[in-house]
Design an enzyme around this catalytic site. Sequence first.
Site, PDB file in Angstrom:
ATOM      1  N   ASN A 165       0.875  -1.176   0.000  1.00 25.72           N
ATOM      2  CA  ASN A 165       0.000   0.000   0.000  1.00 25.72           C
ATOM      3  C   ASN A 165       0.910   1.224   0.000  1.00 25.72           C
ATOM      4  OD1 ASN A 165      -1.714   2.099   0.558  1.00 25.72           O
ATOM      5  ND2 ASN A 165      -2.226   1.412   2.639  1.00 25.72           N
TER       6      ASN A 165
ATOM      7  N   LYS B 196       0.122   4.291  -0.174  1.00 26.93           N
ATOM      8  CA  LYS B 196      -0.440   5.506   0.444  1.00 26.93           C
ATOM      9  C   LYS B 196      -0.210   6.682  -0.508  1.00 26.93           C
ATOM     10  CE  LYS B 196       0.072   3.215   4.801  1.00 26.93           C
ATOM     11  NZ  LYS B 196       0.164   3.272   6.248  1.00 26.93           N
TER      12      LYS B 196
ATOM     13  N   HIS C  11      -9.242   1.062   5.087  1.00 25.88           N
ATOM     14  CA  HIS C  11      -7.961   1.239   5.775  1.00 25.88           C
ATOM     15  C   HIS C  11      -8.154   2.182   6.966  1.00 25.88           C
ATOM     16  CE1 HIS C  11      -3.834   2.474   6.575  1.00 25.88           C
ATOM     17  NE2 HIS C  11      -3.471   1.359   5.972  1.00 25.88           N
TER      18      HIS C  11
ATOM     19  N   GLU D 138      -6.534   4.602   7.980  1.00 25.63           N
ATOM     20  CA  GLU D 138      -6.349   6.033   7.661  1.00 25.63           C
ATOM     21  C   GLU D 138      -7.606   6.597   7.002  1.00 25.63           C
ATOM     22  OE1 GLU D 138      -2.633   5.508   5.585  1.00 25.63           O
ATOM     23  OE2 GLU D 138      -1.733   4.929   7.500  1.00 25.63           O
TER      24      GLU D 138
ATOM     25  N   GLU E 242      -4.844  -4.792  10.723  1.00 24.08           N
ATOM     26  CA  GLU E 242      -3.840  -3.739  10.882  1.00 24.08           C
ATOM     27  C   GLU E 242      -4.082  -2.989  12.195  1.00 24.08           C
ATOM     28  OE1 GLU E 242      -2.096  -2.745   6.672  1.00 24.08           O
ATOM     29  OE2 GLU E 242      -3.420  -1.185   7.408  1.00 24.08           O
TER      30      GLU E 242
ATOM     31  N   GLY F  73       3.082   2.463  10.585  1.00 26.19           N
ATOM     32  CA  GLY F  73       4.003   3.577  10.376  1.00 26.19           C
ATOM     33  C   GLY F  73       4.756   4.006  11.624  1.00 26.19           C
TER      34      GLY F  73
ATOM     35  N   SER G 291       4.073  -1.959  10.169  1.00 25.70           N
ATOM     36  CA  SER G 291       5.525  -2.004  10.356  1.00 25.70           C
ATOM     37  C   SER G 291       6.158  -3.341   9.975  1.00 25.70           C
ATOM     38  CB  SER G 291       5.902  -1.606  11.787  1.00 25.70           C
ATOM     39  OG  SER G 291       5.516  -0.261  12.051  1.00 25.70           O
TER      40      SER G 291
HETATM   41  P1  13P Z   1       3.510   0.467   7.453  1.00 22.51           P
HETATM   42  O1  13P Z   1       3.988  -0.831   6.871  1.00 22.51           O
HETATM   43  O2  13P Z   1       4.221   1.664   6.897  1.00 22.51           O
HETATM   44  O3  13P Z   1       3.449   0.430   8.943  1.00 22.51           O
HETATM   45  O4  13P Z   1       1.979   0.637   6.956  1.00 22.51           O
HETATM   46  C1  13P Z   1       1.093  -0.405   7.138  1.00 22.51           C
HETATM   47  C2  13P Z   1      -0.152  -0.107   6.405  1.00 22.51           C
HETATM   48  O5  13P Z   1      -0.920   0.755   6.799  1.00 22.51           O
HETATM   49  C3  13P Z   1      -0.429  -0.871   5.184  1.00 22.51           C
HETATM   50  O6  13P Z   1      -1.726  -0.646   4.727  1.00 22.51           O
END
Ligand code: 13P
Length: 244
Positions: A4, A6, A90, A92, A162, A168, A208
């Site tokens: 992903n 982002k 997601h 976010e 997640e 992140g 992560s």
């Molecule tokens: P990270 O791997 O950067 O922690 O992000 C995870 C994520 O949100 C994947 O959708």
Amino acid sequence: MAGNWKMYKTPAETKAFFETLLPLVAQSTHADMAICPPFVDIAAAVEAAAGSRVAVGGQNCEYRKEGAYTGEISAPMLKAAGCSCVIIGHSERRQYYGETDATVLLKTKAALESGLQAIVCVGELLADREAGKTNDVLTTQFDGGIAGLTPEEFAKIVIAYEPVWAIGTGKVATPEIAEDAHKVIRGLVAGKFGADAADKVRILYGGSVKPNNVKGLMEQPDIDGALVGGAALEAVSFSQLVNF
Ligand code: 13P
């Protein structure tokens, strides 16, 4: 193994990523692979990934097919652009764009109806975990979103667990913590859709994931893959995840 991206990368950067990645995963037939870039990079990704086993997906979609919805992209549009999957719900999107379990269900149905595989995300906040509410949150998200699918629809989704506190932050869930949550989710699936569906559904871990911790996670019986942010932005690192 899904990446992903982002809100990172331009079309030119997308092309360069695939040029490096494809030779590194050309022999990797043990895993399905997908990269979900920003909308404006989808055309470049589809062109660059053509003929490879790497699928391209969206990071979100609107649940209505078309109409006066400024700034939105629908599931049929993603399909027509060459996507084969889309991330739905997601954290976010839930946190910053007001998505709820109800919109997750609508979007998942829209994605499936358009022939896209939906990667449906669930996961608890740090405060939920600290309050001992992880299982309650997962249950609420499952009941309000995924449980509204028909068995036929459910058979076409992938679930991503997640935990928001691990996204992140560099704070990966330990394999044991992740496994516990995956087991809870698989149990919810069994309760609603039956043991066979629970056995078959793929549950990805996200938060992560890095080349140096992917193996321990993947060794867990209920972790079937990963949804990766930061470590999927770089082709060599993503290839190391695929080839863990
Ligand atoms: P990270 O791997 O950067 O922690 O992000 C995870 C994520 O949100 C994947 O959708």
